[in-house]
Scaffold this motif. Sequence first.
Motif, mmCIF file in Angstrom:
data_model
loop_
_atom_site.group_PDB
_atom_site.id
_atom_site.type_symbol
_atom_site.label_atom_id
_atom_site.label_comp_id
_atom_site.label_asym_id
_atom_site.label_seq_id
_atom_site.Cartn_x
_atom_site.Cartn_y
_atom_site.Cartn_z
ATOM 1 N N UNK A 144 -8.229 -9.655 -0.569
ATOM 2 C CA UNK A 144 -8.541 -8.671 0.471
ATOM 3 C C UNK A 144 -7.322 -7.841 0.868
ATOM 4 N N UNK A 145 -6.139 -8.440 0.782
ATOM 5 C CA UNK A 145 -4.925 -7.733 1.195
ATOM 6 C C UNK A 145 -4.587 -6.645 0.179
ATOM 7 N N UNK A 146 -4.822 -6.958 -1.088
ATOM 8 C CA UNK A 146 -4.299 -6.079 -2.140
ATOM 9 C C UNK A 146 -5.320 -5.162 -2.783
ATOM 10 N N UNK A 161 0.828 -1.198 0.000
ATOM 11 C CA UNK A 161 0.000 0.000 0.000
ATOM 12 C C UNK A 161 0.868 1.256 0.000
ATOM 13 N N UNK A 162 1.952 1.217 0.765
ATOM 14 C CA UNK A 162 2.867 2.364 0.789
ATOM 15 C C UNK A 162 3.521 2.533 -0.575
ATOM 16 N N UNK A 163 3.900 1.405 -1.168
ATOM 17 C CA UNK A 163 4.573 1.496 -2.463
ATOM 18 C C UNK A 163 3.617 2.001 -3.542
ATOM 19 N N UNK A 164 2.357 1.615 -3.380
ATOM 20 C CA UNK A 164 1.376 2.088 -4.366
ATOM 21 C C UNK A 164 1.279 3.606 -4.344
ATOM 22 N N UNK A 165 1.581 4.191 -3.177
ATOM 23 C CA UNK A 165 1.513 5.645 -3.060
ATOM 24 C C UNK A 165 2.810 6.321 -3.485
ATOM 25 N N UNK A 166 3.820 5.533 -3.795
ATOM 26 C CA UNK A 166 5.119 6.100 -4.163
ATOM 27 C C UNK A 166 5.562 5.528 -5.499
#
Lengths: 482, 649
Positions: B502-504, B273-278
């Motif tokens: 659900x995680x992704x 999730x953090x990487x998706x934002x970066x």
Amino acid sequence: MPDPNWSQALRTVAPELTLTIVALIVLVLDLVAGRGRKGALAAIAVVGTLLALGWSVSLWGERLVAYGGMVVADNYSLFFNIAFLAITVLTILLSTSYLRREEADLSEYYVLLLFCTLGMMLMAKGLDLIVIFLGLEILSISNYVLAGFLRTRLQSNESALKYFLLGSFSSAFFLYGIALIYGTTGSTNLGRIAQALQANRDPGPLFQVGMALLLVGFAFKVASVPFHMWTPDAYEGAPTPITAYMSVGPKAAAFAAFLRVFSQPLAAMQGEWAVVLWVLAALTMTVGNVVAIAQPNIKRMLAYSSIAHAGYLLVPMVASGELGTSSLLFYVLAYAFTTLGAFAVVILLSRKGEAGYEIAGYAGLGYTHPVLALAMTLFMLSLGGIPPTAGFVAKFYIFSAAVKAGYIWLTVIGVLTSAVSLYYYLRIVVLMYMREPAEESSAATLTAGPLVTLAIAAFAVLLMGLFPGSIFTLAQSSVFGL
Amino acid sequence: MHELIWLVPALPLLGVLINGLLGSRLSPRAISVVGCGVVGLAALAALGLFAELTALPPHTRVLRQVLYTWIASGNFRAEVALLVDPLSAVMLLVVTGVGFLIHVYSVGYMHGDRGYARYFTYLNLFTFSMLVLVLADNFLLLYVGWEGVGLCSYLLIGFWYERDSAANAGKKAFITTRIGDVGFAVGIFLVFATFGTVNIREVFDAAGRLPVGDAALTAITLLLFLGAVGKSAQLPLHVWLPDAMEGPTPVSALIHAATMVTAGVYLVARLSLLYALAPVSLAVVAAVGGITAVFAASIGLTQNDIKRVLAYSTLSQLGYMFAALGVGAWTAAIFHLMTHGFFKGLLFLGSGSVIHAVHEEQDMRKMGGLAKKIPHTYWTMLIGAVAIAGIPPLAGFFSKDEILGEAYKLGFLWVWAIGVVVAIMTAFYMFRLIGLTFWGESRVDTAVEPRIHESPRVMTVPLWLLAIPSIVLGLFLAWPGPPLGSLFGMEGPGLLAGWLEPVYEHGFELLGHHEAEFAIFGIDGVLILISVAVALGGMLAAWRLFGVEIGPLQRRGAPAQVNRASLNKWWFDDLNHLVFIVIGGRVAAFAWWFDAKVVDGIVNGIGAVTRRSGGGLARVQTGHVQNYALGIAVGLIVMAGSYLMIAGR
């Protein structure tokens, strides 16, 4: 100004008085006790120290000011005093068998140790620069003698003389600093200095120089780079239990006073001295750790390691704030137990004539003395800041304080240098487990005193690593209202 | 059951205590029972948790157990809390499952070793740390596991410390991974500084309020990725992994193939999730992964040490996983992590069996023609090789194909192209390995030749037990999704994809990924054909060169320069030696020298000069002390000066 309430004044310094009386008793009893029976005197010293410790605990939660506002018994000073007294007990336990072996079994040793501790306690309790200076001198002079206690050994003499010469040099700086501050603010009392500074925002360059001189005095006592040069020589030559004591006790005492002076009256000028401390911290962490790598002698290695840890202790001073100061207290405790534990192993493995300090001699300890090796591993991991030890939690606290205060780069330097430090700490672990035992080395003589110290230290290191909560709460309640 | 999560890591820890403290007094049999038993029980406990998780509706599949509050100050708290969600459950099964088989195999492999108890103590300690890492619900606990696995890896690489090379390899692993770990630690402090918490879920919530591409997020994700690069041996911190092969082979299988090195992949997947934002960090992850994949495979082509071929193959496959993570194909990355864990574990254990058979020889030039003599090892390794080469219907095909397909369809053509090139190389070097080892005529030492023997059952049974998932796991986890499900007209995601959804979900939304149409008779079919074709091509080429007729040992045809670069591992080791050992060592020595001599020396020039005269109290050197004192004075002047300047501003 005579104190109207004598009983309160006495209560304020009761632990110190106890310690003084016990020290004097030991000194007198020495006339009665014959040679070779100094063990009993050590026992008296331990009991006396524990008594003072009990007194200190009983004062917890109060804030007693006495002697015209010169001395205070608040949680802050009590936290440190309890730590000092515990350090002293553990040091005495480290000493008895060692002194007998080195044929220096004289009761003056214990007397000096107690006086030294008295000085440390006064430094933490002082609310006046003069009292802090008095404490510093009581501490230092006893300490010089202790460093040279092995009179027949050259290195011990060298250690004492160097320590003495440079120590008095820095004391002079310190005193001069006090004089300048007195000259510009009209008082040596911390509270009144603070008032004077509030009234006059710009105290002028003389005050600044005074503050710088004070800083040098403290930086010398905590062995911060570039005022550290005396440390390795002094530590290496001193009797090993004294090395252990010096690397935790006086250092902690200096930090106690350092923090009180710089966070109380000089808090208004935090922006100025924080920059200087930032540089000192960065230099100290870097030099201490990098130089420690190349040391073949474990006492010298631990000396440089203690320099590096002074650097880590400067980090929360830079950060200041409640989290900063309470993390400093936690770090002091974690560092003290870890170092005393490591020295307990060093003493157990040393041999008569101050021999057995080569790091190479630790090879194969994991097979010859598995328990000692396990404990040493624990202490090395703690010094290096690896979980789940006290050292890790302590480092986490100080660095999060720094991060919270916005000192990201100081944190980066800190994390980097602790990574470097792991190299030499883990070298010992590797030697113990991944080398064959050397021919005649690592024949430990297991004596009770150091073993007890080792057990207590190991327990404390694990406790503070796994359940740091209660200790940290104590540290927090100690800095409240500082 | 969820109050019993702690049992999973606690059981291996119990093994550590028993074997560590009583090991010298226990019989080897007891040590093996304890060492394997605790991991076996942990595997059962993990299965129980998994079963409990499946019983829950998909979006509530989270089990959390708080053991106690570890560190608390103010509103900050870090708990010792264990978290089982679909992602960590999958990792749990791999770690305990593959781990258990490797423990059992070790009983045979380490039989009679002097450090038998020590070995199992370390191996259990490793399993414990790895489980803590996987189950951690906050960064601090994650760091505990992270350091723990590093320490165990270090101890196990140097397990046979009598060999200098082993001791050096341990040191190398330690120094290189430490660089990554510093990044990791600083990253954690940045997380704390930015979000005020280290709890992963709370960090996710807080991060969601930041804009995409926020500088702090990019810095955090890059720093944490540096940790992953070190732990998962990606370029340029990869040099330690090939040397780590100095450790016992089961260790290579468990730590340096199936589990620990995948910790980096797991970390990025966990923090997807953090990487998706970066986006910048994601691109870096993809680039590092892709470059490592092709780079390591190119080295694997020419290595002669059987374990080193596998080591470079591991690097390359990990690169694959990172490339997948970088393009946002997170499910595919975890899929490949799982299948790789089984077949690479199998290949390593197989190589151990080979090495055992030819009496501790690792040079493939001194093997050959072993197929008939050690049939169990041969067949299982062949299965592993086919699986990793990506030939359907074995496990590697499905996971690799999913990575390639996703990369292509998400528009990362370059990742896809690299993937295809790596696929050829992989098939080639694996069959080169098989050919040199098992086919052709024997080149084994004549003294050893008559004594070649198949390994005992305690070793071959784990091989077969790993061979089975290497065959069917891919099919099973992809079913009923693409590609096979689609062939039979079924819809919906595969088992694993659905499980991890659900995680992704949220991360996919952020990236704007949509459920892509799967056209088995369209583009997807073409992609599959390409990847299978290149795999077959690589296999055939290797077979022609190293196949039934004894092949030439040097690869013909390739330009000499390239060949040499590959053989010398692109000279990376030399560079690192120069930087860290030569220069780094000099720096430390210099710093000491500088501290002892120059700092004094400079002052010496200014101040009075005294000479060291031998003997007696002269060692105290009054001049020396004066130097120190002068040093203090100079320090004071500099400090007071700068002080006044700051104050004067």
